[in-house]
Design a protein around this motif. Structure first.
Motif, PDB file in Angstrom:
ATOM      1  N   ALA A   6     -11.248  -0.331   1.977  1.00  0.00           N
ATOM      2  CA  ALA A   6     -11.905   0.705   1.185  1.00  0.00           C
ATOM      3  C   ALA A   6     -13.251   0.269   0.632  1.00  0.00           C
ATOM      4  O   ALA A   6     -14.179   1.070   0.539  1.00  0.00           O
ATOM      5  CB  ALA A   6     -10.985   1.141   0.044  1.00  0.00           C
ATOM      6  N   GLN A  32      -5.987  -4.733  -3.297  1.00  0.00           N
ATOM      7  CA  GLN A  32      -7.027  -4.081  -4.079  1.00  0.00           C
ATOM      8  C   GLN A  32      -8.131  -3.510  -3.195  1.00  0.00           C
ATOM      9  O   GLN A  32      -8.909  -2.672  -3.643  1.00  0.00           O
ATOM     10  CB  GLN A  32      -7.619  -5.063  -5.080  1.00  0.00           C
ATOM     11  N   HIS A  78      -6.183   3.476  -8.831  1.00  0.00           N
ATOM     12  CA  HIS A  78      -5.859   4.454  -7.794  1.00  0.00           C
ATOM     13  C   HIS A  78      -7.110   4.860  -7.027  1.00  0.00           C
ATOM     14  O   HIS A  78      -8.172   5.067  -7.630  1.00  0.00           O
ATOM     15  CB  HIS A  78      -5.209   5.694  -8.418  1.00  0.00           C
ATOM     16  N   PRO A  79      -7.022   5.006  -5.714  1.00  0.00           N
ATOM     17  CA  PRO A  79      -8.199   5.336  -4.910  1.00  0.00           C
ATOM     18  C   PRO A  79      -8.609   6.797  -5.073  1.00  0.00           C
ATOM     19  O   PRO A  79      -7.770   7.697  -5.133  1.00  0.00           O
ATOM     20  CB  PRO A  79      -7.743   5.047  -3.479  1.00  0.00           C
ATOM     21  N   ARG A 128       2.021   1.995  -3.513  1.00  0.00           N
ATOM     22  CA  ARG A 128       1.000   2.551  -4.393  1.00  0.00           C
ATOM     23  C   ARG A 128       0.540   3.928  -3.950  1.00  0.00           C
ATOM     24  O   ARG A 128       0.488   4.879  -4.737  1.00  0.00           O
ATOM     25  CB  ARG A 128      -0.206   1.608  -4.445  1.00  0.00           C
ATOM     26  N   ASP A 129       0.207   4.077  -2.644  1.00  0.00           N
ATOM     27  CA  ASP A 129      -0.428   5.302  -2.168  1.00  0.00           C
ATOM     28  C   ASP A 129       0.575   6.389  -1.803  1.00  0.00           C
ATOM     29  O   ASP A 129       0.273   7.570  -1.893  1.00  0.00           O
ATOM     30  CB  ASP A 129      -1.318   4.999  -0.963  1.00  0.00           C
ATOM     31  N   VAL A 138      -6.498   0.990   1.450  1.00  0.00           N
ATOM     32  CA  VAL A 138      -5.924   2.311   1.178  1.00  0.00           C
ATOM     33  C   VAL A 138      -5.283   2.811   2.460  1.00  0.00           C
ATOM     34  O   VAL A 138      -5.609   2.339   3.566  1.00  0.00           O
ATOM     35  CB  VAL A 138      -6.986   3.335   0.704  1.00  0.00           C
ATOM     36  N   CYS A 157      -1.196   9.275   2.884  1.00  0.00           N
ATOM     37  CA  CYS A 157      -2.653   9.374   3.007  1.00  0.00           C
ATOM     38  C   CYS A 157      -3.257   9.716   1.641  1.00  0.00           C
ATOM     39  O   CYS A 157      -2.776  10.605   0.937  1.00  0.00           O
ATOM     40  CB  CYS A 157      -3.016  10.447   4.028  1.00  0.00           C
ATOM     41  N   VAL A 158      -4.341   8.999   1.255  1.00  0.00           N
ATOM     42  CA  VAL A 158      -4.939   9.181  -0.065  1.00  0.00           C
ATOM     43  C   VAL A 158      -5.978  10.301  -0.087  1.00  0.00           C
ATOM     44  O   VAL A 158      -6.504  10.625  -1.151  1.00  0.00           O
ATOM     45  CB  VAL A 158      -5.588   7.864  -0.567  1.00  0.00           C
ATOM     46  N   ILE A 217     -15.043   5.556  -0.902  1.00  0.00           N
ATOM     47  CA  ILE A 217     -13.821   5.415  -1.693  1.00  0.00           C
ATOM     48  C   ILE A 217     -14.135   4.549  -2.901  1.00  0.00           C
ATOM     49  O   ILE A 217     -14.781   3.499  -2.795  1.00  0.00           O
ATOM     50  CB  ILE A 217     -12.692   4.785  -0.870  1.00  0.00           C
ATOM     51  N   LEU A 237       0.828  -1.202   0.000  1.00  0.00           N
ATOM     52  CA  LEU A 237       0.000   0.000   0.000  1.00  0.00           C
ATOM     53  C   LEU A 237       0.864   1.255   0.000  1.00  0.00           C
ATOM     54  O   LEU A 237       0.529   2.259  -0.645  1.00  0.00           O
ATOM     55  CB  LEU A 237      -0.919   0.005   1.225  1.00  0.00           C
ATOM     56  N   PHE A 279     -12.266   3.352  -6.951  1.00  0.00           N
ATOM     57  CA  PHE A 279     -10.975   3.202  -7.612  1.00  0.00           C
ATOM     58  C   PHE A 279     -11.143   3.501  -9.096  1.00  0.00           C
ATOM     59  O   PHE A 279     -12.113   3.045  -9.724  1.00  0.00           O
ATOM     60  CB  PHE A 279     -10.423   1.786  -7.414  1.00  0.00           C
TER      61      PHE A 279
END
Length: 457
Positions: A392, A405, A432-433, A371-372, A408, A375-376, A425, A368, A427
């Motif tokens: 999420a 998947q 991407h969230p 990817r993130d 987040v 914080c998203v 939330i 995570l 995607f």
């Protein structure tokens, strides 16, 4: 040899300005080129004499500034402060002038020290060292004890280099601390304990005032600075000296190795450049396995490479903190410095690293983080280590799974907002969230994507 001009006869307040004018005239007669034809010994004598003269001038300036402050001249002239007034008279350095005023107010508490400086017997740094030492005396000491302590320090300072004197000052102050309530001399154990207490208190103050800062990258360089305790600074200095030793080879990325027998650079790098190379290398050697974990996520810097780039070794890579590095540097860092290489799928998303369970595993959290990268929630800059892993799509209680998947990263503040205010939330097609605001905030509930995903290639 100290300049005798001001010692020839006492100068009264009425003609002090006229006398200083004669000093300026004498300095004009010396000129900046007046040392060229002298022998080396005379040049050295001139430099020492000017250093003493500088100390004397500083002492007199402090006396003059203290007089201006007490006279109320700044108020009469409509200036906001004495610092502002004297800054306008010469130089325009308001911050420096304010510091001078502050220092001038202290001269009444160290009259012997100030007088010795005015005679050219102490440097400005020696004066500050004496002031710091006297500040360690408790309020319970008598005026006579404080005066005796200052007398001893003023006598000892010219006989020692600054570092040795600062250590000696602790011992002198310790003696007066242990004799505050007694007229008898202290034994060595009492002095040792008092000196240790002084040093321990200074260490605590240093820790309390430690600072570090780093700016943003500009043309591949990041500027920063720090204020750290002297013991830890000594550790850093020893490490830097070891890395800068002549027999140790640390070169820039475009330099050829000395082991090849070829020239490294057209010119030998400056000492500061070698220090910069050494500090850069020292950052790569940090033992991340010994650093603390936050939220079950260790301080591991990862290098993100998609599978095709790994095969072709041509495309730039991205660090988990967002910085881009060349393919060559990415391979070198992964090979030499135990950074974690993460191979990403075709959509630049991490491959599944975890197992199906209620809580996200360490490896899933690392996925995570890849990817993130924090914080998203749109606009939030909290790093991965400050975030919690959030389900999420569907919570575990509602039958949701625990995989990359589904998860987040959210900082605690935005995690609370998400649950309290009704954010959802979703995607996008790249995985991407995006945050979906509640109807009260946006009736159309248009998904909001964090800028780090919007600008990601």
């Amino acid at each position: 040899m100290a300049a005798p001009l001001l010692e020839q006869q006492p100068v009264t307040a009425g003609d002090a300005v006229a006398t200083l004018a004669r000093v300026h005239a004498l300095l004009d007669s010396v000129g900046v080129g007046g040392f060229v034809g002298l022998s080396g010994g005379r040049q050295r004598e001139a430099a020492a004499s000017l250093a003493r003269l500088e100390a004397r001038v500083v002492a007199l300036k402090l006396s003059a500034v203290a007089a201006v402050e007490s006279s109320g001249e700044a108020r009469r002239e409509g200036a906001s402060s004495t610092g502002s007034l004297i800054a306008g008279d010469f130089g325009g350095d308001r911050r420096g002038a304010d510091a001078t005023v502050k220092q001038a107010k202290r001269i009444t508490t160290t009259p012997q020290t100030h007088q010795a400086m005015a005679k050219g017997q102490l440097s400005a740094r020696q004066v500050k060292a004496i002031g710091r030492a006297l500040d360690q005396l408790p309020k319970t000491v008598t005026a006579a004890q404080r005066e005796a302590c200052e007398t001893q320090l003023v006598e000892d300072a010219p006989r020692m280099d600054l570092k040795l004197f600062e250590r000696h000052a602790d011992r002198v102050v310790g003696h007066f601390l242990t004799t505050t309530d007694s007229e008898t001399d202290s034994d060595e154990s009492d002095l040792d304990a008092a000196e240790n207490d002084l040093v321990a208190a200074r260490e605590k103050r240093a820790w309390d005032n430690a600072e570090f800062w780093m700016g943003s990258a500009v043309d591949g360089l990041v500027k920063g600075g720090f204020t750290i305790p002297e013991a830890q600074a000594a550790q850093l200095r020893v490490a830097m000296d070891a890395l800068c030793a002549p027999q140790v080879e640390i070169t820039g990325p475009s330099s050829l190795s000395r082991r090849t027998g070829e020239v490294l650079l057209d010119e030998r790098p400056s000492y500061r450049t070698r220090q910069g190379w050494a500090f850069t290398y020292l950052c790569e050697l940090l033992p991340t396995e010994k650093l603390p974990e936050t939220n079950n996520l260790g301080p591991i810097l990862t290098i993100n490479l998609d599978h095709q780039s790994l095969l072709e070794q041509l495309k730039v890579a991205t660090l988990s903190t967002g910085e881009r590095v060349s393919a060559g540097q990415a391979r070198r860092m992964a090979c030499e410095h135990r950074l974690l290489p993460a191979v990403l799928g075709g959509e630049s998303l991490p491959l599944d690293l975890g197992r199906d369970r209620r809580l996200f595993t360490l490896h899933q959290r690392q996925g995570l983080a890849l990817r993130d990268r924090g914080c998203v929630f749109p606009g939030c800059d909290r790093p991965p280590g400050w975030c919690v892993a959030h389900h999420a799509r569907r919570t575990w209680a509602d039958g949701g799974g625990t995989d990359l998947q589904d998860g987040v990263l959210l900082c605690p503040h935005h995690h609370r907002i998400l649950h309290a205010d009704g954010w959802d939330i979703t995607f996008n097609t790249r995985g991407h969230p995006a945050l979906v605001p509640p109807p009260t905030l946006d009736p159309r509930r248009r998904p909001r994507l964090h800028d780090r995903f919007r600008h990601q290639s």
